[in-house]
Design an enzyme around this catalytic site. Structure first.
Site, PDB file in Angstrom:
ATOM      1  N   CYS A 160       0.805  -1.220   0.000  1.00 24.25           N
ATOM      2  CA  CYS A 160       0.000   0.000   0.000  1.00 24.25           C
ATOM      3  C   CYS A 160       0.840   1.274   0.000  1.00 24.25           C
ATOM      4  CB  CYS A 160      -0.958  -0.017   1.188  1.00 24.25           C
ATOM      5  SG  CYS A 160      -2.019  -1.476   1.179  1.00 24.25           S
TER       6      CYS A 160
ATOM      7  N   HIS B 170      -2.089   8.146   6.310  1.00 21.72           N
ATOM      8  CA  HIS B 170      -2.384   6.814   5.756  1.00 21.72           C
ATOM      9  C   HIS B 170      -3.752   6.370   6.264  1.00 21.72           C
ATOM     10  CE1 HIS B 170      -1.480   3.036   3.872  1.00 21.72           C
ATOM     11  NE2 HIS B 170      -1.608   2.372   5.003  1.00 21.72           N
TER      12      HIS B 170
ATOM     13  N   GLU C 101       0.086   5.684  13.726  1.00 26.13           N
ATOM     14  CA  GLU C 101       0.412   6.851  12.913  1.00 26.13           C
ATOM     15  C   GLU C 101       0.233   8.142  13.712  1.00 26.13           C
ATOM     16  OE1 GLU C 101      -0.432   8.713   8.451  1.00 26.13           O
ATOM     17  OE2 GLU C 101      -1.773   7.165   9.256  1.00 26.13           O
TER      18      GLU C 101
ATOM     19  N   LYS D 219      -9.195   8.220   2.876  1.00 27.03           N
ATOM     20  CA  LYS D 219      -9.688   6.842   2.760  1.00 27.03           C
ATOM     21  C   LYS D 219     -11.078   6.700   3.364  1.00 27.03           C
ATOM     22  CE  LYS D 219      -5.226   4.392   2.709  1.00 27.03           C
ATOM     23  NZ  LYS D 219      -4.300   5.533   2.849  1.00 27.03           N
TER      24      LYS D 219
ATOM     25  N   HIS E 296      -9.683   2.143   0.819  1.00 25.89           N
ATOM     26  CA  HIS E 296      -8.239   1.952   0.689  1.00 25.89           C
ATOM     27  C   HIS E 296      -7.943   1.413  -0.712  1.00 25.89           C
ATOM     28  CE1 HIS E 296      -4.158   1.328   1.394  1.00 25.89           C
ATOM     29  NE2 HIS E 296      -4.174   0.615   2.515  1.00 25.89           N
TER      30      HIS E 296
ATOM     31  N   PHE F 168       1.977  -3.338   3.916  1.00 25.13           N
ATOM     32  CA  PHE F 168       2.328  -4.643   4.476  1.00 25.13           C
ATOM     33  C   PHE F 168       3.791  -4.936   4.157  1.00 25.13           C
ATOM     34  CE2 PHE F 168      -2.073  -6.980   4.501  1.00 25.13           C
ATOM     35  CZ  PHE F 168      -2.523  -6.091   5.448  1.00 25.13           C
TER      36      PHE F 168
END
Length: 418
Positions: A168, A308, A319, A340, A345, A404
Site C-alpha cells: 500500500c 495513511h 500513525e 480513505k 483503501h 504490508f
C-alpha cells in the site's frame, strides 16, 4: 542535497470511487461523499465483507477500443486511462515531441497486487478446462509492471520504465523514484502513479482471512471511519492516480501550468511485522523525519498531513503517535485527514490518489475531511478535520503511505511560487 534540479507537478489524472476524474474526485471530497456500497462486481454472498468502494459507472470502452481492453487486466486499464487524463491535463503533446525529448520521459507506474482478476479467471479455466486453455495473454496481463510498459508504448516514452511494488506504499514509492530520477538528471519528465483492481472474491476473501477488513455490512457507507473509536478495519477500494512530474526549467520552457513543487521524500522500514505497524510508529517517524530533512524545512512549516489512516484499530493509533513524535506541539496546530474515509483503501493506488488530494488541498487552500466520525478515541486526539472540509492556507502538505511488509513512505509538496 542530491542536486539543485527542482521537480514540479504539471498534470494529474484520477479514477476513484467518488469520481472518475480529478475534478470529480475533488468535488466528491468537498461533498464529504462516501464511495462505499454493496459489491456489484461479483456475487459477494460467500465472503464476510459484502461491500467495497468500487468505481461507479466506469466504462472502459469510452477510453479504449474493445480489443485493447480485452488484453488488459482492469488494473492496467485504469492505469492507461488515468495516464491519459494526466497527459491531457498537462497540455503535453507527445505527438509533437522529438525522439530526444521522448527518450527523457519515463514511466514508473505500480500496483500493489497486479492482475489478480486475470489470475483468478485463468485459475478457474486451468482447473475446469486444463492448461492448454490458458490465455496466451495470461502472464502479460498478470504482472504488475505491465501498466508502465503499456503507457510507454502508447506514447513512445523511452526513458526509465518500471514499477516499484511495496504493497500500500506503492503509489508513493513510484512517485518518489520518479522524483529522484529527475532530481539526479536521469530524466526530464516522468509519469508516476499507481493502480489497483482487486475487488473480487479472491481479493476480498484474502483480506477477510487476515481480518483486515471492516464487516460493517449493515452500514457500508459509514464503514470507513478512521480515528473513530468503533473502527473495525479498512474498506477495499479500486482505481488509479497518475501524475506528470517535470524538471522545473523544462516545464517553464513549454509554458506548463504548475500545480506544486515536490520538495521532500522519506522512506523507511518498520522491521517489525508482516502486516501490523510498529505500535510506536517508529518506521513512520523515520520516513517523515527524512522527508522534512530532504525538504530542508522545520516541522512547523507543514500545514496539512494526508494520513495513511486506514480505519484499522492499530494503524490509526500508531500513525497518530508517530506524528506527535515528529511534530511535537505543532501536531495539534496542523490539519490532518484520511481521505480513505471517502475512497476506501486503494491499496497500490492509494499513495498516488492521496498525493493528488494533498496537491489539491494546496491549490485550493482547503482541507479534505475525514468523514464518518461519531465516537471519540482518546488515543486519537489530533485535528483530523472531521466530517466537513475546512478552509486553510496550505503552503506545505505531507502525504503518508505505508504497506504490508513494514514499508513507510512520506512525500512533501510545496505551493509553487515563481
Amino acid at each position: 542535497m542530491i542536486s539543485n534540479r527542482r521537480v514540479v507537478v504539471t498534470g494529474m489524472g484520477a479514477l476513484t470511487p467518488i469520481g472518475l476524474s480529478v475534478q470529480e474526485f475533488w468535488d466528491g471530497m468537498m461533498q464529504s461523499k462516501s464511495g462505499a456500497a454493496p459489491i456489484k462486481g461479483f456475487d459477494a454472498s460467500r465472503v464476510d465483507t459484502k461491500f467495497a468502494c468500487e468505481l461507479k459507472e466506469f466504462d472502459v470502452t469510452k477510453y479504449l477500443d474493445r480489443k485493447t481492453a480485452r488484453r488488459l487486466d482492469p488494473f492496467a486499464q485504469y492505469a492507461l486511462v488515468s495516464a491519459k487524463q494526466c497527459i491531457d491535463d498537462s497540455g503535453l503533446k507527445p505527438e509533437n515531441l522529438s525522439d530526444e525529448e521522448k527518450s527523457k520521459i519515463g514511466v514508473i507506474f505500480g500496483s500493489g497486487i497486479g492482475g489478480i482478476q486475470t489470475f483468478y479467471e485463468q485459475s478457474v479455466i486451468n482447473r475446469e478446462q486444463g492448461p492448454d486453455r490458458i490465455s496466451p495473454f495470461f502472464i502479460p496481463m498478470l504482472i504488475p509492471d505491465i501498466a508502465a510498459g503499456h503507457i510507454s508504448m502508447q506514447y513512445g516514452f523511452q526513458g526509465p520504465n518500471y514499477c516499484t511494488v511495496s504493497a500500500c506504499a506503492t503509489g508513493n514509492n513510484n512517485l518518489i523514484d520518479s522524483y529522484l530520477l529527475i532530481k539526479n538528471g536521469l530524466a526530464d519528465r516522468m509519469i508516476a502513479g499507481g493502480s489497483e483492481a482487486s475487488i473480487n472474491e479472491l481479493g476480498v476473501g484474502g483480506f477477510n482471512a487476515n481480518r483486515a477488513l471492516s464487516t460493517r455490512n449493515d452500514s457500508p457507507e459509514t464503514a470507513s471511519r478512521p480515528f473513530d473509536a468503533t473502527r473495525d478495519g479498512f474498506v477495499m477500494g479500486e482505481g488509479a492516480g497518475a501524475l506528470l512530474l517535470e524538471e522545473l526549467e523544462v516545464a517553464l520552457k513549454r509554458g506548463a501550468k504548475i500545480y506544486c513543487e515536490i520538495v521532500g521524500v522519506g522512506l523507511s522500514a518498520d522491521a517489525h511485522h508482516i502486516t501490523a505497524p510498529h505500535p510506536e510508529g517508529t518506521g513512520a517517524i523515520l520516513a517523515m523525519e527524512m522527508a522534512l530533512r530532504t525538504a530542508d524545512i522545520t516541522p512547523d512549516k507543514i500545514d496539512y498531513v494526508n494520513m495513511h489512516g486506514t480505519s484499522t484499530p492499530l494503524g490509526d493509533i500508531a500513525e497518530t503517535k508517530a506524528i506527535k513524535k515528529v511534530f511535537g506541539e505543532h501536531a495539534y496546530k496542523m490539519n490532518l485527514s484520511s481521505t480513505k474515509s471517502m475512497t476506501g483503501h486503494l491499496l497500490g493506488a492509494a499513495g498516488a490518489v492521496e498525493a493528488i488530494a494533498s496537491i489539491l488541498a494546496i491549490v485550493n487552500d482547503r482541507i479534505p475531511p475525514t468523514i464518518n466520525f461519531e465516537h471519540p478515541d482518546p488515543e486519537c486526539d489530533l485535528n483530523y478535520t472531521f466530517n466537513k472540509p475546512q478552509d486553510r492556507i496550505v503552503d506545505y502538505a505531507l502525504s503518508n503511505a505505508f504497506g504490508f511488509g513494514g514499508h513507510n513512505t512520506s512525500v512533501i509538496f510545496k505551493k509553487y511560487k515563481e
